[in-house]
Scaffold this active site. Structure first.
Site, PDB file in Angstrom:
ATOM      1  N   HIS A 138     -13.069  37.291 -53.951  1.00 30.39           N
ATOM      2  CA  HIS A 138     -11.647  35.408 -54.012  1.00 30.39           C
ATOM      3  C   HIS A 138     -10.786  36.251 -55.756  1.00 30.39           C
ATOM      4  O   HIS A 138     -11.678  36.090 -56.580  1.00 30.39           O
ATOM      5  CB  HIS A 138     -13.202  34.607 -54.288  1.00 30.39           C
ATOM      6  CG  HIS A 138     -12.311  32.983 -54.745  1.00 30.39           C
ATOM      7  ND1 HIS A 138     -13.089  31.873 -53.829  1.00 30.39           N
ATOM      8  CD2 HIS A 138     -11.080  32.576 -55.714  1.00 30.39           C
ATOM      9  CE1 HIS A 138     -11.461  31.126 -54.372  1.00 30.39           C
ATOM     10  NE2 HIS A 138     -10.806  31.334 -55.196  1.00 30.39           N
ATOM     11  N   HIS A 164      -7.123  35.430 -57.843  1.00 29.95           N
ATOM     12  CA  HIS A 164      -5.739  34.634 -57.564  1.00 29.95           C
ATOM     13  C   HIS A 164      -5.275  35.582 -59.059  1.00 29.95           C
ATOM     14  O   HIS A 164      -6.280  36.433 -59.427  1.00 29.95           O
ATOM     15  CB  HIS A 164      -5.828  33.751 -58.560  1.00 29.95           C
ATOM     16  CG  HIS A 164      -6.984  32.302 -58.229  1.00 29.95           C
ATOM     17  ND1 HIS A 164      -6.015  31.353 -57.650  1.00 29.95           N
ATOM     18  CD2 HIS A 164      -8.233  31.413 -58.038  1.00 29.95           C
ATOM     19  CE1 HIS A 164      -6.676  30.247 -56.801  1.00 29.95           C
ATOM     20  NE2 HIS A 164      -8.814  30.742 -57.318  1.00 29.95           N
ATOM     21  N   ARG A 207      -1.516  35.597 -58.616  1.00 28.07           N
ATOM     22  CA  ARG A 207       0.459  34.439 -59.157  1.00 28.07           C
ATOM     23  C   ARG A 207       1.110  35.721 -58.614  1.00 28.07           C
ATOM     24  O   ARG A 207       0.502  36.622 -57.902  1.00 28.07           O
ATOM     25  CB  ARG A 207      -0.274  34.654 -60.800  1.00 28.07           C
ATOM     26  CG  ARG A 207      -1.259  34.313 -61.318  1.00 28.07           C
ATOM     27  CD  ARG A 207      -1.773  32.586 -60.742  1.00 28.07           C
ATOM     28  NE  ARG A 207      -2.684  31.850 -61.460  1.00 28.07           N
ATOM     29  CZ  ARG A 207      -3.697  30.862 -60.821  1.00 28.07           C
ATOM     30  NH1 ARG A 207      -3.619  30.969 -59.752  1.00 28.07           N
ATOM     31  NH2 ARG A 207      -4.940  30.791 -61.992  1.00 28.07           N
ATOM     32  N   ASN A 245      -2.274  29.929 -53.606  1.00 27.83           N
ATOM     33  CA  ASN A 245      -1.872  28.883 -54.249  1.00 27.83           C
ATOM     34  C   ASN A 245      -0.924  29.041 -54.628  1.00 27.83           C
ATOM     35  O   ASN A 245      -0.955  28.570 -56.558  1.00 27.83           O
ATOM     36  CB  ASN A 245      -3.718  27.665 -54.913  1.00 27.83           C
ATOM     37  CG  ASN A 245      -3.741  29.041 -55.731  1.00 27.83           C
ATOM     38  OD1 ASN A 245      -4.094  29.747 -55.643  1.00 27.83           O
ATOM     39  ND2 ASN A 245      -4.473  28.303 -56.907  1.00 27.83           N
ATOM     40  N   LYS A 276      -7.090  29.548 -45.858  1.00 29.72           N
ATOM     41  CA  LYS A 276      -7.907  29.030 -47.006  1.00 29.72           C
ATOM     42  C   LYS A 276      -8.091  27.396 -46.660  1.00 29.72           C
ATOM     43  O   LYS A 276      -6.673  26.973 -46.825  1.00 29.72           O
ATOM     44  CB  LYS A 276      -6.954  29.712 -48.138  1.00 29.72           C
ATOM     45  CG  LYS A 276      -8.132  28.834 -49.597  1.00 29.72           C
ATOM     46  CD  LYS A 276      -9.252  29.023 -49.917  1.00 29.72           C
ATOM     47  CE  LYS A 276      -9.607  28.269 -51.313  1.00 29.72           C
ATOM     48  NZ  LYS A 276     -10.280  28.419 -51.818  1.00 29.72           N
ATOM     49  N   HIS A 292     -12.729  25.778 -50.549  1.00 28.68           N
ATOM     50  CA  HIS A 292     -12.717  25.216 -51.247  1.00 28.68           C
ATOM     51  C   HIS A 292     -13.841  23.822 -51.454  1.00 28.68           C
ATOM     52  O   HIS A 292     -13.298  22.589 -51.086  1.00 28.68           O
ATOM     53  CB  HIS A 292     -11.668  24.939 -51.977  1.00 28.68           C
ATOM     54  CG  HIS A 292     -11.624  24.344 -53.879  1.00 28.68           C
ATOM     55  ND1 HIS A 292     -11.712  25.195 -54.991  1.00 28.68           N
ATOM     56  CD2 HIS A 292     -12.636  23.224 -54.517  1.00 28.68           C
ATOM     57  CE1 HIS A 292     -12.199  24.591 -55.827  1.00 28.68           C
ATOM     58  NE2 HIS A 292     -12.205  23.487 -55.244  1.00 28.68           N
ATOM     59  N   HIS A 303     -17.419  30.444 -54.342  1.00 28.45           N
ATOM     60  CA  HIS A 303     -17.478  29.733 -55.665  1.00 28.45           C
ATOM     61  C   HIS A 303     -18.378  28.367 -55.883  1.00 28.45           C
ATOM     62  O   HIS A 303     -18.186  27.784 -56.443  1.00 28.45           O
ATOM     63  CB  HIS A 303     -16.084  29.470 -56.283  1.00 28.45           C
ATOM     64  CG  HIS A 303     -14.689  28.778 -55.779  1.00 28.45           C
ATOM     65  ND1 HIS A 303     -15.635  27.512 -55.691  1.00 28.45           N
ATOM     66  CD2 HIS A 303     -13.527  28.547 -56.115  1.00 28.45           C
ATOM     67  CE1 HIS A 303     -14.521  26.891 -55.213  1.00 28.45           C
ATOM     68  NE2 HIS A 303     -13.036  28.100 -55.730  1.00 28.45           N
ATOM     69  N   LEU A 347     -12.756  25.392 -62.299  1.00 29.93           N
ATOM     70  CA  LEU A 347     -13.516  24.495 -60.404  1.00 29.93           C
ATOM     71  C   LEU A 347     -13.553  25.203 -59.270  1.00 29.93           C
ATOM     72  O   LEU A 347     -13.045  26.083 -59.838  1.00 29.93           O
ATOM     73  CB  LEU A 347     -12.386  23.619 -60.527  1.00 29.93           C
ATOM     74  CG  LEU A 347     -11.836  22.399 -61.352  1.00 29.93           C
ATOM     75  CD1 LEU A 347     -10.548  21.572 -60.781  1.00 29.93           C
ATOM     76  CD2 LEU A 347     -12.836  20.794 -61.493  1.00 29.93           C
ATOM     77  N   ASP A 361     -13.236  34.861 -58.150  1.00 26.12           N
ATOM     78  CA  ASP A 361     -12.810  33.695 -58.984  1.00 26.12           C
ATOM     79  C   ASP A 361     -11.530  33.780 -59.975  1.00 26.12           C
ATOM     80  O   ASP A 361     -11.449  32.954 -60.607  1.00 26.12           O
ATOM     81  CB  ASP A 361     -13.149  32.400 -59.137  1.00 26.12           C
ATOM     82  CG  ASP A 361     -12.429  30.845 -58.935  1.00 26.12           C
ATOM     83  OD1 ASP A 361     -10.958  31.219 -58.175  1.00 26.12           O
ATOM     84  OD2 ASP A 361     -12.817  30.200 -59.009  1.00 26.12           O
ATOM     85  N   HIS A 418      -4.342  31.652 -66.449  1.00 29.23           N
ATOM     86  CA  HIS A 418      -2.991  30.743 -66.930  1.00 29.23           C
ATOM     87  C   HIS A 418      -3.439  31.260 -68.574  1.00 29.23           C
ATOM     88  O   HIS A 418      -3.780  32.100 -69.427  1.00 29.23           O
ATOM     89  CB  HIS A 418      -3.999  29.387 -67.040  1.00 29.23           C
ATOM     90  CG  HIS A 418      -4.682  28.985 -65.637  1.00 29.23           C
ATOM     91  ND1 HIS A 418      -3.626  28.225 -64.721  1.00 29.23           N
ATOM     92  CD2 HIS A 418      -5.378  28.991 -65.421  1.00 29.23           C
ATOM     93  CE1 HIS A 418      -4.395  28.174 -64.000  1.00 29.23           C
ATOM     94  NE2 HIS A 418      -5.549  28.160 -63.620  1.00 29.23           N
ATOM     95  N   ALA A 472      -7.308  24.165 -65.759  1.00 30.77           N
ATOM     96  CA  ALA A 472      -8.584  24.530 -64.681  1.00 30.77           C
ATOM     97  C   ALA A 472      -8.674  26.305 -64.632  1.00 30.77           C
ATOM     98  O   ALA A 472      -7.552  27.022 -63.731  1.00 30.77           O
ATOM     99  CB  ALA A 472      -8.903  24.077 -63.661  1.00 30.77           C
TER     100      ALA A 472
END
Ligand code: NCD
Ligand code: ZN
Length: 350
Positions: free
Chosen positions: A18, A20, A22, A46, A104, A141, A179, A224, A252, A256, A268
């Site tokens: 899992h 991210h 970007r 996402n 997802k 999620h 998660h 989150l 996860d 950011h 988050a």
């Protein structure tokens, strides 16, 4: 030798189930932090706009591959973002062609960039039926989003109100509860042997809700699902070190920029890619369970996803505290690296 006496450990190269990454300048900056240690990762869809169709996934996969550092051997395992308009044929075709590994599910509004997520679960039933038929996993999620449900209860309520009904209607669907942050989720996975697994993040093995809220608010620990009470963190550690095949690592890691996190309504997400393996070795070492680290990071995930474990290895060696940057620079701005709050002694070499 007992686990506590070990000062060196060689394991198969880990995968991150899992992640991210970007896009654009952020992708360019964060990707090497994962490829340094990990061979594969399940890539979260996402983006804005989200990765919904097989064509979107091919485009995103190409951008990830183009951003790989020289010499990196890394396979992005793509996911499709489930919407109420998702076409079952497109999903099945993406799976058959090796374009998408999983789908997802974000309940609408659950987290960062989840506005296109699912509101009416009956609308996605044809997609879930088809996925069950072809054996394609659904990554979930697991939080409800109603404003009347306390944020600390949203995972437990999701299990009762959403996950149980989905799995009852569709027992052949293979589900990864992502998660997990509660004892309730750990127990649910332990008690349900068929077609169910869970990922656990690095940070949820280390922080509880006091880290976020006691002695001043700490935005860099806000993610989150939000970290819960200590009793839940302990249950997660027990699950991770148990060797139980249904629990595996999904960091996860969710970068950011600092300006996006440090504001009145901060984002988050915790960015843990740079020091995740050292953090995990420390957690497993303290628990006297280093020999179970490989199952959690490198064996249980491939086993669930029906993929071979990696042939390459990674060596962890205990020594003086590891140094890592407090922040990394990206073209979009600085991103703070997860601070476990204790020194890390396990150095990673490949
Ligand atoms: C993730 C993100 O920033 O994309 N944030 C997070 O807190 N984990 C979204 C998610 O996985 O919930
Ligand atoms: Zn995530």
């Amino acid at each position: 030798m007992t686990d506590k006496q070990m000062t060196s450990l060689t394991i198969r190269r880990p995968d991150d189930w899992h992640l991210h990454l970007r896009d654009g300048a952020m992708l360019q900056a964060v990707l090497p932090e994962t490829t340094r240690h990990f061979a594969r990762a399940i890539i979260m869809p996402n983006l804005v706009p989200p990765v919904v169709t097989s064509a979107d996934a091919v485009g995103y996969r190409d951008r990830i591959n183009a951003a790989l550092p020289d010499g990196a051997v890394f396979e992005p395992l793509m996911t499709l973002y489930l919407t109420e308009d998702t076409d079952p044929d497109d999903v099945a075709a993406a799976h058959a062609a090796g374009i998408a590994t999983a789908v997802k599910l974000y309940p609408a509004g659950a987290t960062t960039n989840s506005a296109s997520g699912v509101r009416d679960f009956d609308k996605v039933r044809p997609v879930l039926d088809r996925m069950a038929e072809i054996g394609m996993p659904l990554c979930v999620h697991g939080e409800v989003t109603s404003s009347n449900i306390d944020i600390f209860d949203r995972e437990a309520v999701f299990i009762d109100k959403i996950l149980k009904p989905i799995r009852k209607k569709n027992p052949d669907l293979r589900v990864v509860m992502e998660h997990v942050t509660t004892e309730d989720a750990v127990d649910y996975v332990r008690d349900n042997h068929k077609n169910l697994a869970a990922t656990i993040t690095t940070h949820h093995l280390i922080i509880n809700r006091n880290h976020i809220l006691a002695g001043g608010i700490k935005p860099h620990y806000y993610c989150l699902p939000v970290a819960k009470r200590e009793q839940h963190r302990i249950a997660l550690v027990q699950a991770a070190i148990s060797g139980d095949k249904r629990f595996f690592l999904g960091t996860d890691s969710a970068p950011h920029t600092d300006p996006a996190k440090l504001q009145t309504c901060g984002c988050a997400g915790i960015f843990s890619a740079p020091n995740t393996m050292s953090c995990l070795a420390e957690v497993f070492d303290v628990a006297g369970a280093l020999k179970k680290l490989e199952a959690f990071t490198s064996l249980n995930g491939p086993n669930f996803y029906k993929l071979p474990a990696n042939e390459q290895t990674l060596t962890l060696t205990k020594g003086d505290p590891v140094t890592y940057p407090a922040q990394i620079d990206t073209g979009d701005g600085p991103v703070t690296v997860f601070d476990p709050g204790f020194p890390l002694h396990w150095h990673v070499s490949t």
